[in-house]
Motif scaffolding. Sequence first.
Motif, PDB file in Angstrom:
ATOM      1  N   PHE A 127       0.821  -1.213   0.000  1.00 42.31           N
ATOM      2  CA  PHE A 127       0.000   0.000   0.000  1.00 42.31           C
ATOM      3  C   PHE A 127       0.855   1.264   0.000  1.00 42.31           C
ATOM      4  O   PHE A 127       0.519   2.230  -0.666  1.00 42.31           O
TER       5      PHE A 127
ATOM      6  N   HIS B 271       0.643   3.856  -2.983  1.00 40.41           N
ATOM      7  CA  HIS B 271       0.175   5.213  -2.701  1.00 40.41           C
ATOM      8  C   HIS B 271       1.064   6.237  -3.388  1.00 40.41           C
ATOM      9  O   HIS B 271       0.582   7.206  -3.958  1.00 40.41           O
TER      10      HIS B 271
ATOM     11  N   ASN C 242      -1.960  12.451  -7.499  1.00 44.21           N
ATOM     12  CA  ASN C 242      -2.872  13.085  -6.558  1.00 44.21           C
ATOM     13  C   ASN C 242      -3.733  14.094  -7.301  1.00 44.21           C
ATOM     14  O   ASN C 242      -3.192  14.997  -7.926  1.00 44.21           O
TER      15      ASN C 242
ATOM     16  N   ARG D  40      -7.733   7.362  -7.652  1.00 43.83           N
ATOM     17  CA  ARG D  40      -8.355   6.291  -6.878  1.00 43.83           C
ATOM     18  C   ARG D  40      -7.745   4.950  -7.240  1.00 43.83           C
ATOM     19  O   ARG D  40      -7.181   4.780  -8.308  1.00 43.83           O
TER      20      ARG D  40
ATOM     21  N   THR E  89      -7.991  -2.676   5.535  1.00 43.54           N
ATOM     22  CA  THR E  89      -8.332  -1.244   5.539  1.00 43.54           C
ATOM     23  C   THR E  89      -7.450  -0.461   6.502  1.00 43.54           C
ATOM     24  O   THR E  89      -7.047   0.655   6.200  1.00 43.54           O
TER      25      THR E  89
ATOM     26  N   ALA F 271      -4.143   0.104   4.845  1.00 42.35           N
ATOM     27  CA  ALA F 271      -4.278   1.057   3.742  1.00 42.35           C
ATOM     28  C   ALA F 271      -4.383   2.478   4.286  1.00 42.35           C
ATOM     29  O   ALA F 271      -3.807   3.419   3.733  1.00 42.35           O
ATOM     30  N   GLN F 272      -5.108   2.626   5.379  1.00 40.93           N
ATOM     31  CA  GLN F 272      -5.237   3.969   5.959  1.00 40.93           C
ATOM     32  C   GLN F 272      -3.907   4.476   6.481  1.00 40.93           C
ATOM     33  O   GLN F 272      -3.562   5.636   6.312  1.00 40.93           O
TER      34      GLN F 272
ATOM     35  N   PHE G  92      -4.012   6.254   2.443  1.00 41.71           N
ATOM     36  CA  PHE G  92      -5.214   6.221   1.617  1.00 41.71           C
ATOM     37  C   PHE G  92      -6.437   6.635   2.422  1.00 41.71           C
ATOM     38  O   PHE G  92      -6.534   6.379   3.618  1.00 41.71           O
TER      39      PHE G  92
ATOM     40  N   LEU H 283     -10.116   2.977  -2.646  1.00 39.61           N
ATOM     41  CA  LEU H 283      -9.170   3.836  -1.938  1.00 39.61           C
ATOM     42  C   LEU H 283      -8.917   5.135  -2.691  1.00 39.61           C
ATOM     43  O   LEU H 283      -8.879   5.156  -3.919  1.00 39.61           O
TER      44      LEU H 283
ATOM     45  N   VAL I  32      -6.496   8.642  -3.152  1.00 39.18           N
ATOM     46  CA  VAL I  32      -5.258   9.363  -2.871  1.00 39.18           C
ATOM     47  C   VAL I  32      -5.603  10.842  -2.900  1.00 39.18           C
ATOM     48  O   VAL I  32      -6.150  11.324  -3.886  1.00 39.18           O
TER      49      VAL I  32
END
Lengths: 123, 285
Positions: free
Chosen positions: B144, B148, B153, B156, B173, B176-177, B181, B202, B204
């Motif tokens: 991730f 990312h 930016n 998605r 999740t 990922a956070q 994300f 997700l 960005v």
Amino acid sequence: MVRLITHNLLACHAKGCTSNNFPLAFSNVQIEIREAEFNPEFLKNFIPKIEWKALVDTARQLGDTSLPLEQPEMIDDDFLKNLHHVLLETHVEEGVMTCPNCKHEYPISNGIPNMLLAEHEIG
Amino acid sequence: MSRPELQAPPEIYYGDTEAKKYTQNTRNQQIQADMTYRALELLSLPEDEPAFLLDIGCGSGLSGEILDEEGYMWAGVDIAPSMLEVALEREVEGDLFLQDIGQGFGFRPGSFDGAISISVLQWLLNAETSHPTSSPPHRLNRFFTTLHSALKNPSRAVFQFYPSSDDQIQLITSIAQKAGFGGGIVVDYPNSNKARKVFLCLFVGGGGGQQQVPKGLDGEEGEDSKARFENRRQKTTKDKNGKRKNVKVIDRDWILKKKELYRKRGKESVPRDSKFTGRKRRPVF
């Protein structure tokens, strides 16, 4: 099927290799030119993402001198056609890509680069 | 059958034969196509702008083919060489990489306008060796964080996957956070066993105002658009022990068909057809 468009995005991802790891240097390459559909809109959108110097150097190393050394201000059709040819029609089928920093070698066979790392190289 | 990801690592499970089988199965093709279209819908890329996408776990290019049709440029990564070989044979347009996504990507920051991934994330949830870098959290984290940075930016990434428990969704999740994300889980047809699909959606960057997690599809499964299940499957029921058993449907039509068949084969003493053929009798006792 490594086209120069993806080569221009690709840096080394081995453990601890974070600076000076781009562009990967080609050696022992076999090139194939395959025609692709010309899409000026896509190219215009993509131009800001290109690392120009890396692209021109790589293209010259592969024997294509159609691109100017400096990224031109004016974008005309001829320029886009050349760019299209270099980015999307030049495929590297066989060869090796070497990281300029850690010297890790990524072999390309059958057009597919092997990006797998050994256990101790995983970041 | 247990889940494929529990049987062997992906590069071994999808060997030469399995890769061919997987790709030629029209039911797989249909499901993959449906999910790819849905993933693209969830990506909600700006229209009229040809985008450069990353297909994570592109396999034999079933999803890539749809990206080609829709006019996207793409690059795909997969860990199974046999699947990539099939993709080469099928002459997909995108660039292919043999790569373990759990080892992270090396793409420059902002390379891609979006990423899709169909039926892949569950493969990251099993440890193949005891080395610390092969633990699922470590691999997910590496995956991730590098993804990312490879996305521009704002953009998605949409992942369709088959979680086997809520804990897995939680793990994925949360990592990922941590990687930066935003976004969350979208579940299509949550009340159906067959049509239920889980998408991890997700984001960005916010791009001004918070991006909204799209709504999952609901209601009547959209029977016609989904791959149909074969009839013979639906005739199976479960017995007392919860095991599947085949229930043969023996009705008048079936009996007549059998008799016809036996007569054609020249079998003697096939009972004649009468109005009682196949009729339900009262229980004797």
